[in-house]
Design a protein around this motif. Structure first.
Motif, PDB file in Angstrom:
ATOM      1  N   VAL A  68      -1.424  -5.933  -3.610  1.00  0.00           N
ATOM      2  CA  VAL A  68      -0.233  -5.719  -2.996  1.00  0.00           C
ATOM      3  C   VAL A  68       0.190  -7.080  -2.329  1.00  0.00           C
ATOM      4  N   ALA A  69      -0.632  -7.719  -1.810  1.00  0.00           N
ATOM      5  CA  ALA A  69      -0.132  -9.179  -1.028  1.00  0.00           C
ATOM      6  C   ALA A  69       0.492 -10.212  -1.971  1.00  0.00           C
ATOM      7  N   TRP A  93       4.388  -5.269   3.082  1.00  0.00           N
ATOM      8  CA  TRP A  93       3.719  -5.019   1.609  1.00  0.00           C
ATOM      9  C   TRP A  93       3.857  -3.584   1.350  1.00  0.00           C
ATOM     10  N   LEU A  94       4.271  -2.567   2.339  1.00  0.00           N
ATOM     11  CA  LEU A  94       4.384  -1.278   1.976  1.00  0.00           C
ATOM     12  C   LEU A  94       5.983  -0.758   1.979  1.00  0.00           C
ATOM     13  N   LYS A  95       6.099   0.269   1.194  1.00  0.00           N
ATOM     14  CA  LYS A  95       7.277   0.942   1.528  1.00  0.00           C
ATOM     15  C   LYS A  95       7.647   2.042   2.592  1.00  0.00           C
ATOM     16  N   PRO A  96       8.263   1.854   3.351  1.00  0.00           N
ATOM     17  CA  PRO A  96       8.323   2.881   4.519  1.00  0.00           C
ATOM     18  C   PRO A  96       8.772   4.295   3.915  1.00  0.00           C
ATOM     19  N   LEU A  97       8.147   5.237   4.586  1.00  0.00           N
ATOM     20  CA  LEU A  97       8.321   6.512   3.927  1.00  0.00           C
ATOM     21  C   LEU A  97       9.419   7.570   4.911  1.00  0.00           C
ATOM     22  N   GLY A 128       8.455   3.087  14.314  1.00  0.00           N
ATOM     23  CA  GLY A 128       9.314   4.148  14.167  1.00  0.00           C
ATOM     24  C   GLY A 128       9.198   4.667  12.974  1.00  0.00           C
ATOM     25  N   SER A 129       8.797   4.059  11.925  1.00  0.00           N
ATOM     26  CA  SER A 129       8.825   4.573  10.717  1.00  0.00           C
ATOM     27  C   SER A 129       7.507   4.840  10.071  1.00  0.00           C
ATOM     28  N   LEU A 130       7.263   5.692   9.178  1.00  0.00           N
ATOM     29  CA  LEU A 130       5.871   6.285   8.734  1.00  0.00           C
ATOM     30  C   LEU A 130       5.523   5.467   7.447  1.00  0.00           C
ATOM     31  N   TYR A 131       4.596   4.920   7.459  1.00  0.00           N
ATOM     32  CA  TYR A 131       4.130   3.933   6.128  1.00  0.00           C
ATOM     33  C   TYR A 131       3.139   4.573   5.236  1.00  0.00           C
ATOM     34  N   ALA A 306      -0.247   5.570   0.227  1.00  0.00           N
ATOM     35  CA  ALA A 306       0.845   4.508   0.396  1.00  0.00           C
ATOM     36  C   ALA A 306       1.674   4.081  -0.738  1.00  0.00           C
ATOM     37  N   ILE A 307       2.644   3.402  -0.697  1.00  0.00           N
ATOM     38  CA  ILE A 307       3.512   3.223  -1.752  1.00  0.00           C
ATOM     39  C   ILE A 307       3.626   1.627  -1.709  1.00  0.00           C
ATOM     40  N   PRO A 308       3.020   0.792  -2.471  1.00  0.00           N
ATOM     41  CA  PRO A 308       3.277  -0.523  -2.377  1.00  0.00           C
ATOM     42  C   PRO A 308       4.800  -1.010  -2.527  1.00  0.00           C
ATOM     43  N   LYS A 309       5.020  -1.986  -2.006  1.00  0.00           N
ATOM     44  CA  LYS A 309       6.592  -2.531  -1.770  1.00  0.00           C
ATOM     45  C   LYS A 309       7.247  -2.840  -3.325  1.00  0.00           C
ATOM     46  N   SER A 310       6.005  -3.311  -4.278  1.00  0.00           N
ATOM     47  CA  SER A 310       6.045  -3.873  -5.472  1.00  0.00           C
ATOM     48  C   SER A 310       6.454  -2.771  -6.578  1.00  0.00           C
ATOM     49  N   THR A 311       6.168  -1.404  -6.050  1.00  0.00           N
ATOM     50  CA  THR A 311       6.393  -0.327  -7.410  1.00  0.00           C
ATOM     51  C   THR A 311       7.602  -0.346  -7.827  1.00  0.00           C
TER      52      THR A 311
END
Length: 441
Positions: A68-69, A93-97, A128-131, A306-311
């Protein structure tokens, strides 16, 4: 075109349009069940194929963190803990859900995000966003074998002390018959032996750092806690304790080989499941032990998806993680396992309001919920500290530091180090981490 040809063409087109997502998860029993139920997900989403990477906890953390990093993109869904989510979210590193829920009104309606316990949801929200969404949440508690206690003329209080745990262990310990007084995590790792041991340190009045980020591992509180832990496990624990983490101790307890076990509340369901436990009728439940203070005696943790930003499969990944953490999935586990006691706990209000769950898990559900709700990541120590976390220090560097100190603790347990040597090495490591991380002024 005849019907058979049409079906064949439809199948080919479906295969051609199908996407594959890779889910990385820990090999805990709940996650193994999730993997086994993949065909049920495929019934709902036949155009999404799921590939699994299932690993032991320590190995999983290393692989996911590196991937992820670096943005390597090997995983479309990562199983991450309450510790990682806020740190990884801030690192980008994570997509905001939250935006994904906004794009999927049908999922929003069926998922019922408001049903997720507020404290659990809050721990996964940054800016304010769920990750991430919780697969299960837990605290810690004491398990004991009521048959062994009855035979020894013992009574477990609702809130035991560590001194009482030691006394009980001495009276139950019978290795000649394959019964050990107490089972505690000994496997090195910040999320293994240090999760349990840090709660012990908390109740002995200790902390990792003072408010100036000076390490506090050479204090009497840490020495008392480590000496107590080493003596307790050496005298009344199973052999080879440094190889036993959550999974290994769960097996020992469920086979009737432990008089007591202090560990995650999630195990209550496993120990109550006749398909995996021999002690369903004799397992008892109590609060996690306390020492000189009750502060920080029971941890807070959640395993989350969680969904990694790189997906590159954001939509498919979102569909899977909302399915696997939904009320629908929880009911599916109950149906598959044949008991509501085995469902992933600690995430939804509706689970604890469900009459079937109350009936199946009545012996422990209230205690589990109370433990989760009372675990306070902001007030886990007797003296003030500059960090949050009950069984961890919520800084990125703690993953390495906690594991390093866990190795020294295991060394003290195995006889590689004396307690004083292990504490000296741990103190130096903690101060080095605070200096190099820029925390010490």
């Amino acid at each position: 075109m005849n019907r058979l040809a049409l079906l064949a063409l439809t199948a080919l087109l479906s295969q051609a349009s199908a996407v594959t997502i890779t889910v990385a998860t820990v090999n805990n029993p709940d996650m193994v069940t999730m993997q086994k139920l993949t065909p049920e997900f495929n019934k709902k989403y036949p155009d999404i194929q799921v590939k699994w990477v299932t690993l032991p906890e320590n190995e999983l953390r290393q692989k996911i963190t590196l991937d992820v990093a670096s943005g390597a993109g090997s995983f479309d869904i990562a199983t991450v803990g309450a510790y990682e989510v806020p740190i990884w979210a801030k690192n980008g590193w994570l997509k905001p859900l939250t935006p994904l829920f906004g794009k999927n009104p049908d999922i929003v309606k069926s998922y019922n995000l408001a049903d997720v316990l507020p404290g659990v949801r809050s721990a996964l929200t940054v800016g304010g966003s769920l990750y991430a969404v919780p697969f299960y949440a837990e605290s810690s508690m004491t398990y004991y074998n009521k048959d062994l206690f009855k035979a020894a003329g013992l009574t477990m209080p609702a809130q035991p002390t560590w001194t009482q745990i030691q006394t009980f262990a001495s009276k139950i310990h019978n290795p000649a018959k394959g019964v050990y007084g107490v089972c505690l995590r000994g496997l090195p790792g910040w999320g293994e032996n240090m999760a349990l041991f840090t709660t012990m340190v908390n109740t002995f009045g200790g902390r990792w750092f003072d408010q100036g980020w000076q390490a506090q591992l050479n204090t009497p509180a840490w020495k008392n806690a480590m000496t107590f832990y080493v003596n307790l496990v050496k005298k009344y624990g199973p052999p080879g304790a440094t190889g036993n983490g959550f999974t290994e101790n769960l097996t020992l307890m469920s086979q009737g080989k432990c008089g007591m076990w202090v560990d995650a509340t999630v195990a209550a369901g496993f120990l109550s499941d006749p398909s995996s436990s021999k002690i369903t009728k004799s397992v008892g439940f109590a609060k996690a032990p306390v020492g000189t203070t009750a502060r920080g005696n029971n941890w807070y943790w959640s395993w989350n998806l969680a969904i990694p930003k790189s997906t590159k499969q954001e939509d498919a990944a979102f569909k899977f993680l909302t399915w696997a953490t939904s009320q629908e999935y929880i009911a599916l586990v109950a149906k598959t396992k044949g008991t509501w006691a085995s469902v992933p706990p600690g995430t939804r209000t509706s689970t604890y309001q469900n009459a079937n769950y109350k009936k199946a898990a009545g012996a422990f559900s209230g205690l589990v919920l109370s433990s989760i709700n009372t675990a306070d990541v902001n007030k886990a120590t007797k003296d003030p500290v500059p960090y949050t976390g009950v069984q961890y220090v919520a800084i990125p560097e703690f993953q390495a530091l906690g594991t390093q100190v866990g190795q020294y603790l295991a060394g003290a347990l195995s006889g590689q180090y004396t307690v004083d040597q292990a504490l000296k090495l741990s103190q130096d490591a903690a101060n080095k981490t605070a200096r190099e991380g820029g925390y010490q002024k």
